[in-house]
Design a protein around this motif. Structure first.
Motif, PDB file in Angstrom:
ATOM      1  N   ASP A 265      58.407  21.518  34.672  1.00 28.21           N
ATOM      2  CA  ASP A 265      57.916  20.302  34.121  1.00 28.21           C
ATOM      3  C   ASP A 265      56.580  20.477  33.489  1.00 28.21           C
ATOM      4  OD1 ASP A 265      56.691  20.959  36.547  1.00 28.21           O
ATOM      5  OD2 ASP A 265      57.159  19.000  37.511  1.00 28.21           O
ATOM      6  N   GLU A 266      55.917  21.395  33.728  1.00 32.54           N
ATOM      7  CA  GLU A 266      54.494  21.655  33.010  1.00 32.54           C
ATOM      8  C   GLU A 266      54.287  22.639  32.010  1.00 32.54           C
ATOM      9  OE1 GLU A 266      51.562  20.624  35.587  1.00 32.54           O
ATOM     10  OE2 GLU A 266      52.783  20.026  37.367  1.00 32.54           O
ATOM     11  N   GLY A 267      55.617  23.477  31.676  1.00 18.35           N
ATOM     12  CA  GLY A 267      55.416  24.397  30.616  1.00 18.35           C
ATOM     13  C   GLY A 267      54.672  25.836  31.290  1.00 18.35           C
ATOM     14  N   VAL A 268      54.128  26.602  30.366  1.00 16.16           N
ATOM     15  CA  VAL A 268      53.598  27.788  30.614  1.00 16.16           C
ATOM     16  C   VAL A 268      52.358  27.878  31.401  1.00 16.16           C
ATOM     17  CG1 VAL A 268      52.808  29.772  29.274  1.00 16.16           C
ATOM     18  CG2 VAL A 268      55.195  29.169  29.088  1.00 16.16           C
ATOM     19  N   MET A 269      52.092  28.996  32.346  1.00 11.38           N
ATOM     20  CA  MET A 269      50.828  29.172  32.623  1.00 11.38           C
ATOM     21  C   MET A 269      50.792  30.556  32.566  1.00 11.38           C
ATOM     22  SD  MET A 269      49.619  28.395  36.643  1.00 11.38           S
ATOM     23  CE  MET A 269      49.496  26.989  36.699  1.00 11.38           C
ATOM     24  N   GLU A 270      49.497  30.970  31.801  1.00 12.02           N
ATOM     25  CA  GLU A 270      49.145  32.289  31.533  1.00 12.02           C
ATOM     26  C   GLU A 270      48.180  32.886  32.539  1.00 12.02           C
ATOM     27  OE1 GLU A 270      47.834  33.271  27.859  1.00 12.02           O
ATOM     28  OE2 GLU A 270      49.081  32.209  26.723  1.00 12.02           O
ATOM     29  N   MET A 271      48.456  34.048  33.310  1.00  6.89           N
ATOM     30  CA  MET A 271      47.577  34.414  34.489  1.00  6.89           C
ATOM     31  C   MET A 271      47.080  35.691  34.211  1.00  6.89           C
ATOM     32  SD  MET A 271      49.691  32.968  37.657  1.00  6.89           S
ATOM     33  CE  MET A 271      48.165  32.775  38.825  1.00  6.89           C
ATOM     34  N   LYS A 272      45.864  35.944  34.596  1.00  2.34           N
ATOM     35  CA  LYS A 272      44.904  37.021  34.585  1.00  2.34           C
ATOM     36  C   LYS A 272      44.839  37.304  35.991  1.00  2.34           C
ATOM     37  CE  LYS A 272      43.460  36.495  29.754  1.00  2.34           C
ATOM     38  NZ  LYS A 272      44.430  37.156  29.140  1.00  2.34           N
ATOM     39  N   ALA A 273      44.138  38.690  36.241  1.00  2.00           N
ATOM     40  CA  ALA A 273      43.949  39.332  37.557  1.00  2.00           C
ATOM     41  C   ALA A 273      42.832  38.231  38.032  1.00  2.00           C
ATOM     42  CB  ALA A 273      43.275  40.583  37.375  1.00  2.00           C
ATOM     43  N   GLY A 274      42.842  37.739  39.144  1.00  2.00           N
ATOM     44  CA  GLY A 274      42.030  36.609  39.782  1.00  2.00           C
ATOM     45  C   GLY A 274      42.193  35.205  39.709  1.00  2.00           C
ATOM     46  N   ASP A 275      43.316  35.159  38.939  1.00  2.00           N
ATOM     47  CA  ASP A 275      43.709  33.614  38.861  1.00  2.00           C
ATOM     48  C   ASP A 275      44.653  33.464  40.146  1.00  2.00           C
ATOM     49  OD1 ASP A 275      42.616  33.026  36.474  1.00  2.00           O
ATOM     50  OD2 ASP A 275      44.167  33.463  35.221  1.00  2.00           O
ATOM     51  N   HIS A 276      44.638  32.249  40.581  1.00  2.00           N
ATOM     52  CA  HIS A 276      45.711  31.887  41.705  1.00  2.00           C
ATOM     53  C   HIS A 276      46.183  30.383  41.430  1.00  2.00           C
ATOM     54  CE1 HIS A 276      42.130  29.878  43.540  1.00  2.00           C
ATOM     55  NE2 HIS A 276      41.478  30.887  43.355  1.00  2.00           N
ATOM     56  N   VAL A 277      47.235  30.283  42.132  1.00  2.00           N
ATOM     57  CA  VAL A 277      47.887  28.800  41.980  1.00  2.00           C
ATOM     58  C   VAL A 277      48.633  28.437  43.129  1.00  2.00           C
ATOM     59  CG1 VAL A 277      50.031  29.742  40.580  1.00  2.00           C
ATOM     60  CG2 VAL A 277      49.317  27.416  40.553  1.00  2.00           C
ATOM     61  N   LEU A 278      48.371  27.300  43.477  1.00  2.00           N
ATOM     62  CA  LEU A 278      49.137  26.773  44.782  1.00  2.00           C
ATOM     63  C   LEU A 278      50.407  25.936  44.328  1.00  2.00           C
ATOM     64  CD1 LEU A 278      49.290  25.954  47.723  1.00  2.00           C
ATOM     65  CD2 LEU A 278      47.864  24.031  46.964  1.00  2.00           C
ATOM     66  N   ILE A 279      51.560  26.588  44.533  1.00  2.00           N
ATOM     67  CA  ILE A 279      52.988  25.747  43.852  1.00  2.00           C
ATOM     68  C   ILE A 279      53.640  25.007  45.236  1.00  2.00           C
ATOM     69  CG2 ILE A 279      55.052  26.603  43.052  1.00  2.00           C
ATOM     70  CD1 ILE A 279      53.898  29.223  42.370  1.00  2.00           C
ATOM     71  N   PRO A 280      53.596  23.967  45.030  1.00  2.00           N
ATOM     72  CA  PRO A 280      54.193  22.938  45.899  1.00  2.00           C
ATOM     73  C   PRO A 280      55.458  23.350  46.490  1.00  2.00           C
ATOM     74  CG  PRO A 280      52.867  21.756  44.563  1.00  2.00           C
ATOM     75  CD  PRO A 280      53.167  22.972  43.930  1.00  2.00           C
ATOM     76  N   ALA A 281      56.244  23.304  47.687  1.00  2.00           N
ATOM     77  CA  ALA A 281      57.473  23.327  47.685  1.00  2.00           C
ATOM     78  C   ALA A 281      58.366  22.392  46.834  1.00  2.00           C
ATOM     79  CB  ALA A 281      58.072  22.966  49.298  1.00  2.00           C
ATOM     80  N   GLY A 282      59.482  23.030  46.078  1.00  2.00           N
ATOM     81  CA  GLY A 282      60.434  22.331  45.363  1.00  2.00           C
ATOM     82  C   GLY A 282      59.851  22.059  44.053  1.00  2.00           C
ATOM     83  N   LYS A 283      58.766  22.840  43.793  1.00  2.00           N
ATOM     84  CA  LYS A 283      58.283  22.890  42.228  1.00  2.00           C
ATOM     85  C   LYS A 283      58.951  24.054  41.551  1.00  2.00           C
ATOM     86  CE  LYS A 283      54.900  21.740  39.433  1.00  2.00           C
ATOM     87  NZ  LYS A 283      54.620  20.088  39.198  1.00  2.00           N
TER      88      LYS A 283
END
Lengths: 117, 117
Positions: B79-97
């Motif tokens: 529901d949010e599209g693409v997320m580009e990640m580089k070393a050092g990036d972090h993301v909190l992904i809720p359950a069910g996402k």
């Protein structure tokens, strides 16, 4: 009642970047809480060259898994001596294991997970 | 009874290094458990260029905080599209996402913390 979140605590999607809170004076450590659970806390630590004060030992009630994500550092364990760490190294430090930070590089960034056994 | 470890689960000191289990074929992911608590698991993921199979979506029962420690990667959220990640990036992904891994670099290494809300 939402079966996906049986304990009722919801989290929201959140992106971040290690070191994004770079502001701080050299030698001044920053502790940035990132995630909190029922029995753990995950935080980012920006060291900026900081070391433990002379004679100081951490003696923590909780276990700690700590990853040096950036930079270099030297830890000292009271009963095991020195541990040199480079980016990518991690160590699980049991509760009550006395240790100190001998030195960190100015770019040192950690990810620390504190948890009960 | 040891008051330092009220729940009785002791841990031992253990040092490791991200990527130390480098053996694996390109495109083959490795999942290495690092720490386990009552309500969380922390694992290292070595991606080696792997991506989610076509049409596959992760739909997890637990929340996940994930740090890209090395390399580059692209995640996609339904529901949010693409997320580009580089070393050092972090993301909190809720359950069910619902999300998938579009691509990873051959040197991509993650630290993932799975936990209940």
């Amino acid at each position: 009642m939402n079966s996906q979140f049986p304990s009722g605590r919801m989290v929201e999607m959140r992106k971040g970047r290690l070191g994004e809170h770079e502001k701080g004076r050299p030698g001044e450590e920053s502790f940035i809480p990132r995630v909190q659970g029922h029995d753990f806390e995950l935080e980012e630590i920006i060291s900026r060259g900081a070391a433990s004060p002379e004679g100081f030992w951490y003696d923590q009630e909780r276990n700690e898994w700590v990853l040096l994500a950036k930079g270099e550092a030297i830890l000292r364990f009271e009963d095991e001596g020195v541990m040199e760490m480079k980016a990518g190294d991690h160590v699980l430090i049991p509760a009550g294991k006395r240790h100190r930070v001998e030195s960190t590089s100015v770019d040192a960034v950690w990810v620390a997970l504190h948890f009960r056994g």
